[in-house]
Design a protein around this motif. Structure first.
Motif, mmCIF file in Angstrom:
data_model
loop_
_atom_site.group_PDB
_atom_site.id
_atom_site.type_symbol
_atom_site.label_atom_id
_atom_site.label_comp_id
_atom_site.label_asym_id
_atom_site.label_seq_id
_atom_site.Cartn_x
_atom_site.Cartn_y
_atom_site.Cartn_z
ATOM 1 N N PHE A 266 58.386 -28.695 1.371
ATOM 2 C CA PHE A 266 57.492 -28.671 2.525
ATOM 3 C C PHE A 266 56.417 -29.726 2.272
ATOM 4 O O PHE A 266 55.790 -29.740 1.218
ATOM 5 N N GLY A 267 56.209 -30.607 3.259
ATOM 6 C CA GLY A 267 55.201 -31.639 3.071
ATOM 7 C C GLY A 267 54.804 -32.292 4.379
ATOM 8 O O GLY A 267 55.403 -32.063 5.435
ATOM 9 N N SER A 268 53.781 -33.110 4.299
ATOM 10 C CA SER A 268 53.258 -33.813 5.466
ATOM 11 C C SER A 268 54.253 -34.855 5.967
ATOM 12 O O SER A 268 54.968 -35.487 5.178
ATOM 13 N N PRO A 269 54.304 -35.096 7.296
ATOM 14 C CA PRO A 269 55.122 -36.198 7.816
ATOM 15 C C PRO A 269 54.718 -37.541 7.205
ATOM 16 O O PRO A 269 55.576 -38.396 6.968
ATOM 17 N N ALA A 270 53.414 -37.719 6.950
ATOM 18 C CA ALA A 270 52.951 -38.976 6.360
ATOM 19 C C ALA A 270 53.520 -39.155 4.956
ATOM 20 O O ALA A 270 53.893 -40.266 4.561
ATOM 21 N N LEU A 271 53.596 -38.076 4.196
ATOM 22 C CA LEU A 271 54.177 -38.156 2.846
ATOM 23 C C LEU A 271 55.643 -38.539 2.907
ATOM 24 O O LEU A 271 56.089 -39.462 2.206
ATOM 25 N N TRP A 272 56.410 -37.861 3.760
ATOM 26 C CA TRP A 272 57.844 -38.132 3.798
ATOM 27 C C TRP A 272 58.167 -39.453 4.479
ATOM 28 O O TRP A 272 59.198 -40.065 4.190
ATOM 29 N N ASP A 273 57.298 -39.920 5.348
ATOM 30 C CA ASP A 273 57.459 -41.272 5.879
ATOM 31 C C ASP A 273 57.334 -42.283 4.750
ATOM 32 O O ASP A 273 58.165 -43.188 4.591
ATOM 33 N N PHE A 526 43.949 -46.654 10.630
ATOM 34 C CA PHE A 526 43.462 -45.501 11.390
ATOM 35 C C PHE A 526 42.855 -44.431 10.469
ATOM 36 O O PHE A 526 43.415 -44.116 9.404
ATOM 37 N N PRO A 527 41.738 -43.832 10.873
ATOM 38 C CA PRO A 527 41.246 -42.639 10.170
ATOM 39 C C PRO A 527 42.166 -41.466 10.490
ATOM 40 O O PRO A 527 42.605 -41.303 11.625
ATOM 41 N N VAL A 528 42.478 -40.671 9.475
ATOM 42 C CA VAL A 528 43.408 -39.557 9.657
ATOM 43 C C VAL A 528 42.800 -38.284 9.073
ATOM 44 O O VAL A 528 41.777 -38.318 8.385
ATOM 45 N N ARG A 531 44.029 -33.074 5.551
ATOM 46 C CA ARG A 531 45.003 -32.116 5.032
ATOM 47 C C ARG A 531 46.402 -32.711 4.964
ATOM 48 O O ARG A 531 47.096 -32.585 3.959
ATOM 49 N N HIS A 532 46.841 -33.364 6.027
ATOM 50 C CA HIS A 532 48.200 -33.902 6.073
ATOM 51 C C HIS A 532 48.224 -35.433 6.128
ATOM 52 O O HIS A 532 49.295 -36.028 6.015
ATOM 53 N N ASN A 533 47.057 -36.064 6.331
ATOM 54 C CA ASN A 533 46.977 -37.521 6.473
ATOM 55 C C ASN A 533 47.886 -38.017 7.580
ATOM 56 O O ASN A 533 48.417 -39.141 7.511
ATOM 57 N N ALA A 534 48.103 -37.206 8.608
ATOM 58 C CA ALA A 534 49.038 -37.561 9.677
ATOM 59 C C ALA A 534 48.409 -37.489 11.059
ATOM 60 O O ALA A 534 48.849 -38.178 11.976
ATOM 61 N N LYS A 535 47.400 -36.636 11.226
ATOM 62 C CA LYS A 535 46.739 -36.527 12.522
ATOM 63 C C LYS A 535 45.705 -37.636 12.653
ATOM 64 O O LYS A 535 44.811 -37.769 11.824
ATOM 65 N N ASN A 537 42.506 -39.480 13.824
ATOM 66 C CA ASN A 537 41.163 -39.072 14.250
ATOM 67 C C ASN A 537 40.764 -39.907 15.466
ATOM 68 O O ASN A 537 40.090 -40.937 15.363
ATOM 69 N N ARG A 538 41.199 -39.457 16.636
ATOM 70 C CA ARG A 538 40.940 -40.219 17.863
ATOM 71 C C ARG A 538 39.464 -40.186 18.257
ATOM 72 O O ARG A 538 38.984 -41.097 18.915
ATOM 73 N N GLU A 539 38.755 -39.128 17.862
ATOM 74 C CA GLU A 539 37.329 -39.073 18.160
ATOM 75 C C GLU A 539 36.590 -40.225 17.481
ATOM 76 O O GLU A 539 35.743 -40.887 18.108
ATOM 77 N N GLU A 540 36.906 -40.459 16.224
ATOM 78 C CA GLU A 540 36.261 -41.562 15.510
ATOM 79 C C GLU A 540 36.682 -42.907 16.087
ATOM 80 O O GLU A 540 35.863 -43.828 16.227
ATOM 81 N N LEU A 541 37.961 -43.027 16.461
ATOM 82 C CA LEU A 541 38.420 -44.277 17.067
ATOM 83 C C LEU A 541 37.767 -44.519 18.420
ATOM 84 O O LEU A 541 37.482 -45.664 18.790
ATOM 85 N N ALA A 542 37.510 -43.449 19.166
ATOM 86 C CA ALA A 542 36.848 -43.604 20.472
ATOM 87 C C ALA A 542 35.438 -44.149 20.283
ATOM 88 O O ALA A 542 34.986 -45.009 21.059
ATOM 89 N N ARG A 543 34.741 -43.645 19.277
ATOM 90 C CA ARG A 543 33.391 -44.168 19.007
ATOM 91 C C ARG A 543 33.445 -45.641 18.605
ATOM 92 O O ARG A 543 32.612 -46.455 19.028
ATOM 93 N N TRP A 544 34.452 -45.970 17.809
ATOM 94 C CA TRP A 544 34.638 -47.366 17.363
ATOM 95 C C TRP A 544 34.932 -48.268 18.560
ATOM 96 O O TRP A 544 34.371 -49.361 18.681
ATOM 97 N N ALA A 545 35.811 -47.814 19.458
ATOM 98 C CA ALA A 545 36.167 -48.612 20.631
ATOM 99 C C ALA A 545 34.979 -48.784 21.569
ATOM 100 O O ALA A 545 34.805 -49.836 22.199
ATOM 101 N N THR A 546 34.161 -47.741 21.675
ATOM 102 C CA THR A 546 32.978 -47.823 22.528
ATOM 103 C C THR A 546 32.053 -48.934 22.066
ATOM 104 O O THR A 546 31.474 -49.676 22.885
ATOM 105 N N GLU A 547 31.918 -49.090 20.758
ATOM 106 C CA GLU A 547 31.075 -50.156 20.213
ATOM 107 C C GLU A 547 31.677 -51.528 20.475
ATOM 108 O O GLU A 547 30.957 -52.526 20.557
#
Length: 549
Positions: A266-273, A526-528, A531-535, A537-547
């Motif tokens: 059992f593992g993160s999609p990011a790990l198995w990728d 991308f910031p992720v 726990r799984h390093n796979a999700k 972080n769109r909130e942080e990217l939205a702040r970055w894009a706003t700038e």
């Protein structure tokens, strides 16, 4: 053998110790020899039972008792599992918080839970000393290690007994543990787990994945390995940092497969990728593995394809269980079914199919709202094919957040004597009753058009851009506030690939799903989630894009 008078999950280990006392329960990579070869230490089920009894006696002699909350800050190890089951035996309540969420968030979680007992490595106790006000509730300190100038006892100083500990008699709905969400899609919250929920999950995982005694789990996500041990399988702890699965050294994952008869992982999609890319480049195989279970984020089709068509032996399978800390599992889906039946629709922007909810879970799609819903009668249920918010109810679904009534009101809906959990995901059911995940509710983008408010969902839109050669992944974000946001797509390219904004916007304009997107940006990494390093972080990217605008 399980007593009818108690549902304490600690009985599961006592049962395994009686049935297969000399079978290995946990393998841990203790050290390496001068040639770099790993040397494992292990506990059998009998040793795990006896050592957890000893620790339980020792902690009780320090004053640890039933109902107290015990915060663990100990890395995956033999001691981690032994202490966890010792806490269950006492009837105390283990609390698990992911420190990778950032120290500020972590400390707020500690303050909200008010633990009476603290078990940690020396560095964790130093943190406690430096931030005393967050740990004021702690009365008993236990250190894994030999340094303890902060007081308390070390594990080696616990005065236990070499005799069976009388396991606390727990009722099914007694609080068993508090597990915090990762905080990757909102503030981290402590989820109240009862003994009934734990035991239900054990039975469901046994059924869904056919796990049985004598098997061996390459435990790339420590919490899942607790279920493996409870089911009589051995957990092999890999030599990796569990908080950074995407950065794992692939050889440290392949190493246990060569050394031990591992049958599933059992593992993160990011790990198995990451590991599957490496193994394919090196033309390696994954011998003996019969199942790879990946969860935490949508699993790209190419990861299933690499594993099933190039790396695993014939007859092996990949699985993507769908659920959340608050409700697990909700659904289960195999990689072979995904590749055969839903891959093309996902590439066309229909969302990611996660399978049909299991029989024990009731589910509804309701109209999207960010407001609390007091009663299910106040919700508007949607038909198949309509995108809305997923709600679930059942014996594996938690009913509250610990000491957090505001979060509970937002996430739970009363329905007579039933409680529904609002998963926070949006999507729809198809004609076969399968759920198609279209993203997190908080990640939807609402904009104004000539036709009124138009809503874009992350997973369908991103699928269009992810097919562009050279794109590693993409993220849809909204600039501004709903319902008048400006949609933008952010691209992370594959290494050594260059793309232009014009190319990205050309693809956007050519598809009705993405035609409203007229802003594109490139981000180096991308910031992720922690726990799984796979999700993403769109909130942080939205702040970055706003700038950037």
């Amino acid at each position: 053998m399980f007593p009818s008078t108690s549902e304490n999950v600690a009985w599961l280990i006592k049962e395994q110790a009686a049935v297969q006392p000399r079978a290995a329960a946990i393998y841990f990579p203790e050290t390496r020899d001068r040639f770099g070869r790993v040397a494992y230490t292990h506990l059998t089920f009998q040793q795990l039972q006896e050592r957890s009894d000893f620790f339980a006696w020792g902690m009780r002699n320090l004053g640890v008792c039933a109902g107290q909350k015990a915060l663990l800050m100990i890395r995956p190890s033999l001691d981690f599992y032994t202490l966890l089951f010792a806490i269950f035996k006492i009837g105390a309540i283990p609390v698990l918080i992911d420190p990778g969420m950032g120290w500020g968030n972590f400390l707020r979680c500690v303050q909200s839970i008010e633990p009476e007992v603290f078990l940690g490595i020396p560095a964790a106790h130093v943190l406690r000393l430096l931030t005393r006000r967050y740990f004021r509730s702690v009365k008993i300190n236990i250190t894994q290690g030999n340094i303890r100038f902060w007081g308390g006892r070390t594990l080696t100083e616990l005065h236990g007994k070499s005799e069976p500990y009388p396991i606390h008699a727990a009722s099914p709905d007694d609080l068993a543990a508090v597990l915090f969400t990762s905080g990757s899609t909102g503030p981290a919250k402590g989820v109240s787990y009862t003994h009934r929920i734990f035991n239900t999950q054990v039975n469901l995982i046994r059924r869904e994945y056919g796990i049985k005694p004598g098997e061996m789990d390459l435990a790339c996500f420590p919490l899942f390995s607790l279920f493996s041990i409870a089911l009589g399988a051995a957990a092999v702890i890999p030599d990796m940092d569990p908080s950074k699965p995407a950065l794992v050294n692939p050889e440290r994952i392949l190493e246990p497969l060569r050394n031990l008869p591992v049958t599933y992982s059992f593992g993160s999609p990011a790990l198995w990728d990451h590991v599957s890319r490496y193994a394919c480049e090196k033309q390696l195989r994954l011998p003996g593995l019969r199942r790879i279970i990946m969860a935490g984020a949508p699993v790209p089709a190419q990861v299933h394809e690499r594993l099933l068509h190039q790396l695993l032996e014939p007859g092996a399978e990949t699985y993507t269980p769908y659920g959340a800390t608050e409700s697990l599992p909700i659904a289960n889906f195999s990689g072979s079914e995904m590749l055969a039946e839903t891959k093309e629709a996902s590439l066309a922007g229909k969302g990611t199919c996660v399978g049909k909810p299991i029989a024990e879970v009731q589910s509804k799609i309701i109209a999207i709202t960010d407001e609390p819903i007091a009663s299910m009668q106040d919700a508007r249920e949607l038909d198949d094919g309509q995108i809305g918010e997923l709600c679930v109810s059942g014996t594996c679904v938690t009913t509250e957040y610990y000491n957090n009534p505001k979060a509970t009101r937002l996430a739970k809906i009363a329905d007579g004597d039933k409680i529904w959990h609002r998963v926070g995901d949006v999507g729809y059911f198809d004609a076969k009753g399968r759920f198609w995940f279209c993203g997190r509710k908080t990640h939807r983008v609402e904009m104004q058009s000539d036709a009124g408010t138009q809503t874009l969902f992350s997973i369908p839109c991103e699928a269009i851009f992810n097919q562009i050669p050279g794109v590693r992944r993409s993220a849809l974000v909204g600039i501004g506030k709903r319902p008048s946001q400006i949609p933008a797509i952010i691209i992370e390219t594959e290494k050594n690939h260059r793309l232009t904004t014009e190319k990205i916007l050309e693809v956007a304009a050519a598809n009705p799903l993405t035609a409203a997107i007229r802003h594109a940006f490139f981000h180096p990494a991308f910031p992720v989630d922690v726990r799984h390093n796979a999700k993403i972080n769109r909130e942080e990217l939205a702040r970055w894009a706003t700038e950037k605008c």
